[in-house]
Structures are given as C-alpha cells and as structure tokens.
Design a protein around this motif. Structure first.
Motif, PDB file in Angstrom:
ATOM      1  N   ASN A  24       6.809   5.359   0.737  1.00  0.00           N
ATOM      2  CA  ASN A  24       6.539   4.893  -0.618  1.00  0.00           C
ATOM      3  C   ASN A  24       5.202   5.487  -1.059  1.00  0.00           C
ATOM      4  O   ASN A  24       4.148   4.916  -0.813  1.00  0.00           O
ATOM      5  N   LYS A  25       5.257   6.607  -1.733  1.00  0.00           N
ATOM      6  CA  LYS A  25       4.026   7.329  -2.090  1.00  0.00           C
ATOM      7  C   LYS A  25       3.179   6.568  -3.113  1.00  0.00           C
ATOM      8  O   LYS A  25       1.960   6.626  -3.067  1.00  0.00           O
ATOM      9  N   LYS A  26       3.815   5.853  -4.034  1.00  0.00           N
ATOM     10  CA  LYS A  26       3.069   5.182  -5.097  1.00  0.00           C
ATOM     11  C   LYS A  26       2.456   3.854  -4.684  1.00  0.00           C
ATOM     12  O   LYS A  26       1.394   3.487  -5.152  1.00  0.00           O
ATOM     13  N   GLY A  27       3.156   3.096  -3.865  1.00  0.00           N
ATOM     14  CA  GLY A  27       2.695   1.739  -3.579  1.00  0.00           C
ATOM     15  C   GLY A  27       3.095   0.845  -4.734  1.00  0.00           C
ATOM     16  O   GLY A  27       4.120   1.065  -5.357  1.00  0.00           O
ATOM     17  N   GLY A  28       2.321  -0.182  -5.013  1.00  0.00           N
ATOM     18  CA  GLY A  28       2.592  -1.045  -6.151  1.00  0.00           C
ATOM     19  C   GLY A  28       3.004  -2.447  -5.741  1.00  0.00           C
ATOM     20  O   GLY A  28       2.559  -2.967  -4.721  1.00  0.00           O
ATOM     21  N   PHE A  29       3.886  -3.035  -6.546  1.00  0.00           N
ATOM     22  CA  PHE A  29       4.310  -4.416  -6.336  1.00  0.00           C
ATOM     23  C   PHE A  29       5.814  -4.466  -6.118  1.00  0.00           C
ATOM     24  O   PHE A  29       6.564  -3.709  -6.722  1.00  0.00           O
ATOM     25  N   ILE A  30       6.248  -5.404  -5.256  1.00  0.00           N
ATOM     26  CA  ILE A  30       7.667  -5.660  -5.067  1.00  0.00           C
ATOM     27  C   ILE A  30       7.915  -7.155  -5.245  1.00  0.00           C
ATOM     28  O   ILE A  30       7.025  -7.972  -4.983  1.00  0.00           O
ATOM     29  N   ALA A  31       9.102  -7.511  -5.704  1.00  0.00           N
ATOM     30  CA  ALA A  31       9.487  -8.916  -5.822  1.00  0.00           C
ATOM     31  C   ALA A  31      10.147  -9.328  -4.515  1.00  0.00           C
ATOM     32  O   ALA A  31      11.027  -8.643  -4.016  1.00  0.00           O
ATOM     33  N   LYS A  32       9.699 -10.444  -3.948  1.00  0.00           N
ATOM     34  CA  LYS A  32      10.181 -10.887  -2.646  1.00  0.00           C
ATOM     35  C   LYS A  32      10.470 -12.385  -2.702  1.00  0.00           C
ATOM     36  O   LYS A  32       9.707 -13.145  -3.284  1.00  0.00           O
ATOM     37  N   GLU A  33      11.601 -12.795  -2.082  1.00  0.00           N
ATOM     38  CA  GLU A  33      11.942 -14.213  -2.015  1.00  0.00           C
ATOM     39  C   GLU A  33      11.257 -14.838  -0.813  1.00  0.00           C
ATOM     40  O   GLU A  33      11.282 -14.283   0.270  1.00  0.00           O
ATOM     41  N   MET A  34      10.667 -15.999  -1.017  1.00  0.00           N
ATOM     42  CA  MET A  34       9.960 -16.693   0.053  1.00  0.00           C
ATOM     43  C   MET A  34      10.794 -17.885   0.535  1.00  0.00           C
ATOM     44  O   MET A  34      11.623 -18.408  -0.196  1.00  0.00           O
ATOM     45  N   PRO A  35      10.554 -18.324   1.779  1.00  0.00           N
ATOM     46  CA  PRO A  35      11.318 -19.461   2.316  1.00  0.00           C
ATOM     47  C   PRO A  35      10.993 -20.781   1.627  1.00  0.00           C
ATOM     48  O   PRO A  35       9.891 -21.001   1.144  1.00  0.00           O
ATOM     49  N   ILE A  36      12.014 -21.659   1.597  1.00  0.00           N
ATOM     50  CA  ILE A  36      11.900 -23.000   1.035  1.00  0.00           C
ATOM     51  C   ILE A  36      12.240 -23.991   2.135  1.00  0.00           C
ATOM     52  O   ILE A  36      13.126 -23.730   2.954  1.00  0.00           O
ATOM     53  N   HIS A  37      11.551 -25.130   2.172  1.00  0.00           N
ATOM     54  CA  HIS A  37      11.852 -26.141   3.189  1.00  0.00           C
ATOM     55  C   HIS A  37      13.230 -26.738   2.911  1.00  0.00           C
ATOM     56  O   HIS A  37      13.629 -26.919   1.760  1.00  0.00           O
ATOM     57  N   ILE A  38      13.953 -27.027   3.982  1.00  0.00           N
ATOM     58  CA  ILE A  38      15.330 -27.538   3.885  1.00  0.00           C
ATOM     59  C   ILE A  38      15.396 -28.856   3.118  1.00  0.00           C
ATOM     60  O   ILE A  38      16.375 -29.135   2.430  1.00  0.00           O
ATOM     61  N   SER A  39      14.357 -29.667   3.183  1.00  0.00           N
ATOM     62  CA  SER A  39      14.367 -30.959   2.499  1.00  0.00           C
ATOM     63  C   SER A  39      14.324 -30.802   0.979  1.00  0.00           C
ATOM     64  O   SER A  39      14.581 -31.766   0.255  1.00  0.00           O
TER      65      SER A  39
ATOM     66  N   LYS B  24       0.829  -1.189   0.000  1.00  0.00           N
ATOM     67  CA  LYS B  24       0.000   0.000   0.000  1.00  0.00           C
ATOM     68  C   LYS B  24       0.874   1.253   0.000  1.00  0.00           C
ATOM     69  O   LYS B  24       2.010   1.223   0.472  1.00  0.00           O
ATOM     70  N   PRO B  25       0.348   2.362  -0.500  1.00  0.00           N
ATOM     71  CA  PRO B  25       1.097   3.617  -0.415  1.00  0.00           C
ATOM     72  C   PRO B  25       1.293   4.038   1.047  1.00  0.00           C
ATOM     73  O   PRO B  25       0.379   3.926   1.863  1.00  0.00           O
ATOM     74  N   THR B  26       2.497   4.480   1.366  1.00  0.00           N
ATOM     75  CA  THR B  26       2.824   4.957   2.714  1.00  0.00           C
ATOM     76  C   THR B  26       3.574   6.275   2.591  1.00  0.00           C
ATOM     77  O   THR B  26       3.787   6.784   1.490  1.00  0.00           O
ATOM     78  N   GLU B  27       4.012   6.820   3.717  1.00  0.00           N
ATOM     79  CA  GLU B  27       4.778   8.058   3.704  1.00  0.00           C
ATOM     80  C   GLU B  27       6.092   7.884   2.948  1.00  0.00           C
ATOM     81  O   GLU B  27       6.501   8.756   2.192  1.00  0.00           O
TER      82      GLU B  27
END
Length: 75
Positions: free
Chosen positions: A55-70, A50-53
């Motif tokens: 980050n005025k525009k907001g939008g989408f970010i690319a984020k790495e998610m966790p993977i199980h060790i197995s 969401k837009p915040t102080e």
C-alpha cells in the motif's frame, strides 16, 4: 469455566446497546474467550495505516470492531 456462546457465525443479530442500537446485521466472527463478536457494518471505525510496499499511499481504512455478546440479541 467454559464460555457457552449461543450465537454462531452467519446468524442475524440486533444490537440492543451502544451507538449502533437498533441496527441489525450478520455475525462475521465470534470470539468465545473474550465474549465478543463482530457484526457486519456495525461499530465501524477509521484506522490509519502507514505506507508499505503493498500500500504505497497509506491513509485510512474502515474496520469493524468487536461488540460484547451481552449487547446483541438473535433476530
């Protein structure tokens, strides 16, 4: 019961299961309580913010998610 994790931050690993199967990358973070880790540039999702102080525009970010060790092996 303690979770003994043999993979540390900075190790190179290969993903052996999932959508990113066959990719290799460096471990960015390890979560031993959850038996998960984050691999650089693998399992990337787009997250809406969401837009915040700051980050005025907001939008989408690319984020790495966790993977199980197995699902990874040291390479």
């Amino acid at each position: 019961m303690s979770n003994k994790v043999k993979i540390k931050r900075g190790d190179n690993v290969t993903i052996i299961a999932g959508d990113d199967k066959g990719k290799t990358g460096e471990v960015v973070a390890v979560f031993p309580k959850d038996n998960k880790l984050i691999v650089k540039d693998c399992k990337v999702v787009k997250k809406a913010i969401k837009p915040t102080e700051e980050n005025k525009k907001g939008g989408f970010i690319a984020k790495e998610m966790p993977i199980h060790i197995s699902n990874v092996k040291k390479s």
